[in-house]
Design a protein around this motif. Structure first.
Motif, PDB file in Angstrom:
ATOM      1  N   CYS A 205       0.828  -1.205   0.000  1.00  0.00           N
ATOM      2  CA  CYS A 205       0.000   0.000   0.000  1.00  0.00           C
ATOM      3  C   CYS A 205       0.863   1.258   0.000  1.00  0.00           C
ATOM      4  N   PHE A 206       0.594   2.138  -0.957  1.00  0.00           N
ATOM      5  CA  PHE A 206       1.274   3.427  -0.991  1.00  0.00           C
ATOM      6  C   PHE A 206       0.390   4.426  -1.725  1.00  0.00           C
ATOM      7  N   GLN A 207      -0.042   5.442  -1.001  1.00  0.00           N
ATOM      8  CA  GLN A 207      -0.856   6.526  -1.554  1.00  0.00           C
ATOM      9  C   GLN A 207      -2.098   6.019  -2.291  1.00  0.00           C
ATOM     10  N   VAL A 208      -2.820   5.138  -1.640  1.00  0.00           N
ATOM     11  CA  VAL A 208      -4.042   4.579  -2.237  1.00  0.00           C
ATOM     12  C   VAL A 208      -5.220   4.652  -1.264  1.00  0.00           C
ATOM     13  N   GLN A 209      -5.222   5.626  -0.357  1.00  0.00           N
ATOM     14  CA  GLN A 209      -6.261   5.640   0.666  1.00  0.00           C
ATOM     15  C   GLN A 209      -7.663   5.725   0.063  1.00  0.00           C
TER      16      GLN A 209
ATOM     17  N   GLU B  57      -5.179 -15.561   4.820  1.00  0.00           N
ATOM     18  CA  GLU B  57      -4.632 -14.477   5.626  1.00  0.00           C
ATOM     19  C   GLU B  57      -4.323 -13.324   4.679  1.00  0.00           C
ATOM     20  N   LEU B  58      -4.494 -12.115   5.179  1.00  0.00           N
ATOM     21  CA  LEU B  58      -4.245 -10.925   4.368  1.00  0.00           C
ATOM     22  C   LEU B  58      -3.115 -10.148   5.034  1.00  0.00           C
ATOM     23  N   ILE B  59      -1.997 -10.088   4.337  1.00  0.00           N
ATOM     24  CA  ILE B  59      -0.819  -9.380   4.852  1.00  0.00           C
ATOM     25  C   ILE B  59      -0.710  -8.061   4.091  1.00  0.00           C
ATOM     26  N   ALA B  60      -1.073  -6.975   4.759  1.00  0.00           N
ATOM     27  CA  ALA B  60      -1.074  -5.660   4.139  1.00  0.00           C
ATOM     28  C   ALA B  60       0.184  -4.905   4.555  1.00  0.00           C
ATOM     29  N   VAL B  61       0.909  -4.400   3.562  1.00  0.00           N
ATOM     30  CA  VAL B  61       2.209  -3.778   3.811  1.00  0.00           C
ATOM     31  C   VAL B  61       2.104  -2.281   3.550  1.00  0.00           C
TER      32      VAL B  61
ATOM     33  N   VAL C 137      -6.364 -10.291   9.114  1.00  0.00           N
ATOM     34  CA  VAL C 137      -5.599  -9.167   8.559  1.00  0.00           C
ATOM     35  C   VAL C 137      -4.400  -8.868   9.444  1.00  0.00           C
ATOM     36  N   ARG C 138      -3.240  -8.759   8.827  1.00  0.00           N
ATOM     37  CA  ARG C 138      -2.038  -8.352   9.533  1.00  0.00           C
ATOM     38  C   ARG C 138      -1.464  -7.135   8.827  1.00  0.00           C
ATOM     39  N   ALA C 139      -1.231  -6.071   9.583  1.00  0.00           N
ATOM     40  CA  ALA C 139      -0.677  -4.843   9.026  1.00  0.00           C
ATOM     41  C   ALA C 139       0.805  -4.741   9.345  1.00  0.00           C
ATOM     42  N   LEU C 140       1.610  -4.581   8.306  1.00  0.00           N
ATOM     43  CA  LEU C 140       3.037  -4.354   8.466  1.00  0.00           C
ATOM     44  C   LEU C 140       3.335  -2.905   8.081  1.00  0.00           C
TER      45      LEU C 140
END
Length: 298
Positions: A10-14, A33-37, A59-62
């Protein structure tokens, strides 16, 4: 372990991120599992990821300490993956309803291939939708597994990472990883497909590929498009290390030339002042990797 590990950089996609995450979490097939970076995004992406992680244990946020770019953000998520299959989903795209169920069923039917390729549709900012124009490639692949040698038409499809799922043990055993820079999908997809011993196809639209009016990295005018030259050098280096793949050099040589000339022809890619240099460097690389029997002047 879960069936799928979805890795979402994820980068500049809010403005698109919630729709992406919701398309995953609302799937009828829930074994994932959803690994969101968060690639050090300066907008609200990080907070959105933390919100979703707090309310759904899948969901896991990194949060990366610095911005590393799309490819290396995917790399950062891979060591945390425990699923049978890796699914790289871009954070402005969405899964179609029932996509994960369809992919899971096809994987079972095909007895867990190394790679499964599925179809997608382009969705436009003005509301239109268009299916992949090469959808027949998947339909004609048939129900059995194959390799690129037995069904080379699979290489006609867009060389992207997000229209496939990858058996994690296969990826780890081969040591595949994404390089830095633009066009990072190229030196991932070619080596993966050329190495896979069993590939399967799914003739179903599983992903909506968002076509933004503006803001897409690849439609930004920049010298970063020179990165394509380094990415193809990585592809040729991979083949060079594997003599059994030498017969693919003429194909890759032609593909490299076509890809670079396509970038050169697009009006929104290269700064006008840099086009001549890009052409010269492309020609140099084209000559350097010319197969012995190629019908081109050196």
């Amino acid at each position: 372990m879960p069936r799928f590990s979805l890795i979402v950089p994820c980068f500049q996609v809010q403005g698109f991120l919630r729709e992406c995450l919701d398309s995953v979490l609302s799937q009828s097939f829930g074994d994932f599992e959803l690994i969101a970076v968060d690639d050090r995004s300066p907008d609200g992406c990080g907070a959105i990821l933390d919100e979703y992680a707090a309310r759904d244990p899948r969901v896991r946020a990194l949060h990366l300490p610095e911005n590393v770019g799309l490819g290396r953000a995917r790399n950062a998520g891979m060591p945390h993956a425990t699923g049978d299959y890796l699914f790289f989903l871009d954070s402005d795209d969405t899964l179609t309803p029932g996509a994960l169920r369809a992919v899971a069923d096809r994987l079972t039917e095909a007895a867990d291939p190394d790679v499964l390729v599925f179809d997608y549709a382009r969705t436009y900012w003005w509301g239109g939708t268009r299916r992949n124009v090469l959808a027949e490639v998947l339909a004609e692949a048939g129900p059995d597994t194959f390799t690129v040698d037995t069904y080379p038409r699979i290489l006609d499809l867009l060389m992207v990472v997000w229209n496939k799922v990858y058996r994690r043990e296969f990826v780890e055993s081969e040591g595949f990883a994404f390089p830095p820079g633009y066009y990072e999908d190229t030196p991932w997809t070619f080596p993966v497909l050329l190495s896979a011993r069993r590939i399967a196809a799914l003739d179903r639209i599983c992903l909506n590929y968002r076509q933004r009016r503006q803001g897409s990295i690849l439609s930004t005018t920049s010298r970063k498009h020179f990165d394509i030259l380094d990415q193809y050098e990585r592809v040729f280096a991979f083949v060079e290390q594997r003599p059994e793949l030498a017969h693919w050099r003429p194909y890759l040589h032609r593909k490299m030339g076509e890809h670079c000339l396509d970038i050169l022809a697009k009006p929104d890619r290269l700064p006008p002042a840099d086009k001549a240099e890009f052409f010269r460097r492309t020609a140099t690389m084209f000559r350097a990797h010319k197969p012995a029997d190629a019908l081109v002047d050196s």
